[in-house]
Write an enzyme that holds these catalytic residues in place. Structure first.
Site, PDB file in Angstrom:
ATOM      1  N   TYR A  14       4.866  -6.460   4.322  1.00  0.00           N
ATOM      2  CA  TYR A  14       3.779  -6.464   4.065  1.00  0.00           C
ATOM      3  C   TYR A  14       2.933  -6.471   5.709  1.00  0.00           C
ATOM      4  O   TYR A  14       1.115  -5.424   5.942  1.00  0.00           O
ATOM      5  CB  TYR A  14       2.824  -6.763   3.184  1.00  0.00           C
ATOM      6  CG  TYR A  14       2.847  -6.740   1.718  1.00  0.00           C
ATOM      7  CD1 TYR A  14       2.948  -5.486   1.244  1.00  0.00           C
ATOM      8  CD2 TYR A  14       4.376  -6.919   0.584  1.00  0.00           C
ATOM      9  CE1 TYR A  14       2.497  -4.674   0.095  1.00  0.00           C
ATOM     10  CE2 TYR A  14       4.675  -6.331  -0.287  1.00  0.00           C
ATOM     11  CZ  TYR A  14       3.253  -5.177  -1.136  1.00  0.00           C
ATOM     12  OH  TYR A  14       3.992  -4.547  -2.117  1.00  0.00           O
TER      13      TYR A  14
ATOM     14  N   GLN B 279      -5.968   4.304  -4.950  1.00  0.00           N
ATOM     15  CA  GLN B 279      -5.204   3.640  -4.956  1.00  0.00           C
ATOM     16  C   GLN B 279      -4.533   2.931  -4.484  1.00  0.00           C
ATOM     17  O   GLN B 279      -3.567   2.248  -3.744  1.00  0.00           O
ATOM     18  CB  GLN B 279      -3.965   4.633  -5.839  1.00  0.00           C
ATOM     19  CG  GLN B 279      -4.379   5.531  -7.441  1.00  0.00           C
ATOM     20  CD  GLN B 279      -3.620   5.887  -8.481  1.00  0.00           C
ATOM     21  OE1 GLN B 279      -3.480   7.575  -7.112  1.00  0.00           O
ATOM     22  NE2 GLN B 279      -1.887   5.964  -8.448  1.00  0.00           N
ATOM     23  N   ASN B 280      -5.347   3.672  -2.659  1.00  0.00           N
ATOM     24  CA  ASN B 280      -4.873   3.610  -1.436  1.00  0.00           C
ATOM     25  C   ASN B 280      -5.268   1.704  -1.649  1.00  0.00           C
ATOM     26  O   ASN B 280      -6.027   1.455  -1.569  1.00  0.00           O
ATOM     27  CB  ASN B 280      -5.377   4.252  -0.714  1.00  0.00           C
ATOM     28  CG  ASN B 280      -4.363   5.735  -0.799  1.00  0.00           C
ATOM     29  OD1 ASN B 280      -3.656   5.953  -1.176  1.00  0.00           O
ATOM     30  ND2 ASN B 280      -5.437   6.382   0.127  1.00  0.00           N
TER      31      ASN B 280
ATOM     32  N   ASP C 199      -5.067   0.318   2.001  1.00  0.00           N
ATOM     33  CA  ASP C 199      -5.811   0.584   3.531  1.00  0.00           C
ATOM     34  C   ASP C 199      -7.084   1.047   3.352  1.00  0.00           C
ATOM     35  O   ASP C 199      -7.548   1.186   2.007  1.00  0.00           O
ATOM     36  CB  ASP C 199      -5.049   1.824   4.348  1.00  0.00           C
ATOM     37  CG  ASP C 199      -5.571   3.410   3.630  1.00  0.00           C
ATOM     38  OD1 ASP C 199      -6.526   3.433   3.839  1.00  0.00           O
ATOM     39  OD2 ASP C 199      -4.018   3.707   3.606  1.00  0.00           O
TER      40      ASP C 199
ATOM     41  N   HIS D  76      -5.977  -0.784  -6.912  1.00  0.00           N
ATOM     42  CA  HIS D  76      -4.379  -1.022  -6.087  1.00  0.00           C
ATOM     43  C   HIS D  76      -4.097  -2.945  -4.964  1.00  0.00           C
ATOM     44  O   HIS D  76      -3.323  -3.014  -5.109  1.00  0.00           O
ATOM     45  CB  HIS D  76      -2.944  -0.514  -6.169  1.00  0.00           C
ATOM     46  CG  HIS D  76      -3.219   0.530  -7.011  1.00  0.00           C
ATOM     47  ND1 HIS D  76      -2.303   1.644  -7.226  1.00  0.00           N
ATOM     48  CD2 HIS D  76      -3.190   0.223  -8.775  1.00  0.00           C
ATOM     49  CE1 HIS D  76      -1.877   2.637  -7.739  1.00  0.00           C
ATOM     50  NE2 HIS D  76      -2.674   0.930  -9.116  1.00  0.00           N
TER      51      HIS D  76
ATOM     52  N   CYS E 269      -6.080 -24.554  -0.226  1.00  0.00           N
ATOM     53  CA  CYS E 269      -5.181 -25.905  -0.691  1.00  0.00           C
ATOM     54  C   CYS E 269      -3.678 -26.604   0.110  1.00  0.00           C
ATOM     55  O   CYS E 269      -3.548 -27.019  -0.331  1.00  0.00           O
ATOM     56  CB  CYS E 269      -4.474 -25.494  -2.390  1.00  0.00           C
ATOM     57  SG  CYS E 269      -3.525 -23.931  -2.258  1.00  0.00           S
TER      58      CYS E 269
ATOM     59  N   LEU F 155      -0.238  17.991  -2.210  1.00  0.00           N
ATOM     60  CA  LEU F 155      -0.134  18.126  -1.308  1.00  0.00           C
ATOM     61  C   LEU F 155       1.023  20.072  -1.756  1.00  0.00           C
ATOM     62  O   LEU F 155       1.025  21.264  -1.473  1.00  0.00           O
ATOM     63  CB  LEU F 155       1.539  17.294  -0.145  1.00  0.00           C
ATOM     64  CG  LEU F 155       2.028  18.329   0.251  1.00  0.00           C
ATOM     65  CD1 LEU F 155       0.871  18.910   1.909  1.00  0.00           C
ATOM     66  CD2 LEU F 155       3.148  17.034   1.040  1.00  0.00           C
TER      67      LEU F 155
END
Length: 247
Positions: free
Chosen positions: A65, A98-99, A101, A116, A148, A212
């Site tokens: 990530y 759903q991205n 970024d 998400h 924490c 697409l």
């Protein structure tokens, strides 16, 4: 934070609901999710995106990530992101993506619902604290939860497979609120995670799909209009359809 305000009242003007997927950001250089040659090629999904075992693969998960954050930081909004921002100023618009970024926000969009999660967020599962880390690096065993102090309980703020997606409730409320004069626009999503075909069939008003290429998962009959080309190339035609229904 995306909110469901009074815009959906029965006497309100026509609304636009946009659901976007990875295809929206593909032209910005953000590799797509399930396409051939896409993001997960060469990576075992069960290793880098599985809620049941992410602690067992902590270094690999954070490394994966971190690479996604670096790619997002280098990317710029493309004409499709810019168009969504423009449409939001022209018509009452609700944006769900759903991205993970932040290219929609950088294009000028507001109140975007990230179904998400977001790359720039972190969550500590040792104390349940969530915060915005940004797109900078995260080093396991050095960086720690600011609440924490845990170094090995921190997970990227992206929804993993097997993890609850709380914003799906927002998506369902938005779908339930659509009226016959409202428009549903779906852009750049495979339909393999969300039931896009059913959404197109159940929406009471005009529906537009811009992907697409055709897919057996989303038959043409599920949408009133289907445009198969990159999102940036379809902007003018999509905008003309929106103007027909919303002006």
């Amino acid at each position: 934070m995306f909110t469901m305000k009074g815009e959906w009242a029965n006497d309100a003007p026509p609304q636009l609901m946009i659901l976007s997927g990875a295809g929206l950001s593909a032209e910005s250089g953000i590799r797509t999710f399930r396409d051939a040659g896409g993001l997960w090629e060469g990576h075992d999904i069960d290793t880098v995106c599985n809620f049941d075992n992410w602690r067992d693969n902590l270094e690999l998960v954070h490394g994966f990530y971190q690479a996604r954050r670096e790619a997002a930081a280098k990317a710029d909004p493309n004409p499709a992101h810019d168009a969504v921002a423009r449409w939001q100023t022209r018509w009452p618009t609700h944006i769900l993506t759903q991205n993970v970024d932040d290219l929609l926000e950088r294009a000028g969009c507001t109140d975007v619902c990230h179904l998400h999660g977001r790359l720039q967020d972190m969550r500590c599962y040792d104390c349940d604290y969530e915060w915005e880390h940004g797109l900078g690096p995260w080093t396991v065993d050095q960086d720690a939860c600011p609440d924490c102090g845990s170094t090995r309980g921190v997970k990227p703020g992206v929804v993993f497979f097997g993890e609850m997606a709380p914003e799906y409730r927002t998506l369902q409320r938005a779908m339930d609120s659509l009226r016959p004069r409202d428009v549903l626009l779906v852009v750049g999503t495979s339909g393999q995670v969300l039931p896009v075909a059913r959404m197109g069939l159940e929406a009471p008003g005009p529906t537009i799909l811009n992907n697409l290429e055709p897919s057996d998962v989303i038959p043409d009959r599920c949408f009133d209009h289907t445009l198969y080309r990159p999102a940036g190339e379809a902007v003018a035609e999509v905008e003309a359809l929106l103007a027909r229904y919303l002006d």
